[in-house]
Enzyme design. Sequence first.
Site, short mmCIF file in Angstrom:
data_model
loop_
_atom_site.label_atom_id
_atom_site.label_comp_id
_atom_site.label_asym_id
_atom_site.label_seq_id
_atom_site.Cartn_x
_atom_site.Cartn_y
_atom_site.Cartn_z
CG HIS A 53 -1.93 -1.03 1.34
ND1 HIS A 53 -2.07 -1.84 2.45
CD2 HIS A 53 -2.90 -1.42 0.46
CE1 HIS A 53 -3.08 -2.67 2.25
NE2 HIS A 53 -3.59 -2.46 1.06
CE LYS A 74 -13.13 -6.48 3.86
NZ LYS A 74 -12.75 -5.90 2.58
NE ARG A 102 -2.26 -7.81 -4.20
CZ ARG A 102 -2.97 -8.19 -3.16
NH1 ARG A 102 -2.36 -8.36 -2.01
NH2 ARG A 102 -4.25 -8.43 -3.23
CB SER A 123 -4.22 -6.60 4.69
OG SER A 123 -3.91 -5.34 4.19
O1 PNS Z 1 -8.69 -2.82 0.31
P1 PNS Z 1 -9.94 -3.36 -0.29
O2 PNS Z 1 -10.72 -4.18 0.73
O3 PNS Z 1 -9.71 -4.12 -1.57
O4 PNS Z 1 -10.84 -2.07 -0.67
C1 PNS Z 1 -12.13 -2.21 -1.20
C2 PNS Z 1 -12.89 -0.88 -1.15
C3 PNS Z 1 -12.95 -0.38 0.28
C4 PNS Z 1 -12.20 0.15 -2.03
C5 PNS Z 1 -14.35 -1.14 -1.68
O5 PNS Z 1 -14.92 -2.20 -0.98
C6 PNS Z 1 -15.22 0.09 -1.57
O6 PNS Z 1 -15.10 1.00 -2.37
N1 PNS Z 1 -16.09 0.12 -0.54
C7 PNS Z 1 -17.00 1.22 -0.31
C8 PNS Z 1 -18.44 0.80 -0.64
C9 PNS Z 1 -18.68 0.84 -2.14
O7 PNS Z 1 -18.62 1.89 -2.76
N2 PNS Z 1 -18.94 -0.34 -2.72
C10 PNS Z 1 -19.19 -0.48 -4.14
C11 PNS Z 1 -17.90 -0.64 -4.90
S1 PNS Z 1 -18.21 -0.94 -6.60
#
Ligand code: PNS
Length: 161
Positions: free
Chosen positions: A18, A42, A91, A129
């Site tokens: 990150h 989550k 990645r 993570s």
């Molecule tokens: O680090 P991650 O878990 O891959 O991040 C995922 C994240 C937080 C970017 C994604 O889950 C997100 O944008 N969550 C906010 C809710 C949302 O907008 N969901 C629809 C995404 S298309």
Amino acid sequence: MKRKAVYPGTFDPPTNGHVDIIERGSKVFDKLLVAVAVNPHKKTLFSPDERVTMLKEIVQSYDNIDVVSFSGLLVDFMVSAKADVIVRGLRAISDFEYEFQMAHLNKKLLPEIDTIFMMTGEKFFYVSSNIVKEIASLGGEVNELVDKCVEVKLREAFSKR
Ligand code: PNS
């Protein structure tokens, strides 16, 4: 025109992968907002405040990076932050399907925004993570995978269990 981008993620915890994207993103954009997603459904090891605090400590020497948390839809946060670019790290091939889906859905929800992918540095291809938490939970060394402040927090979290 000043370009502001948002780097969203769960960051539970932030890894050196990150940090690589944050550092490189901060060179490409005038302002980079690291946005910690708060999702009550989550299960995370660290609270949103703990994740924000770790990230703030990691980026403290950068003038053009801010760390905030957000809940709800990312596109709504993008509007309130007045940003139109989402930065995500990619990645290996395994990330692609999920990232492709999110980028397209976000674009559908808010056509003005774009998602820009940065290839994770090769040193970090295998870092996630979840893997970091697993290693730390089993007493393994994570000092090459995360910042010192994260290492300390991981040790604390797993010594309490
Ligand atoms: O680090 P991650 O878990 O891959 O991040 C995922 C994240 C937080 C970017 C994604 O889950 C997100 O944008 N969550 C906010 C809710 C949302 O907008 N969901 C629809 C995404 S298309």
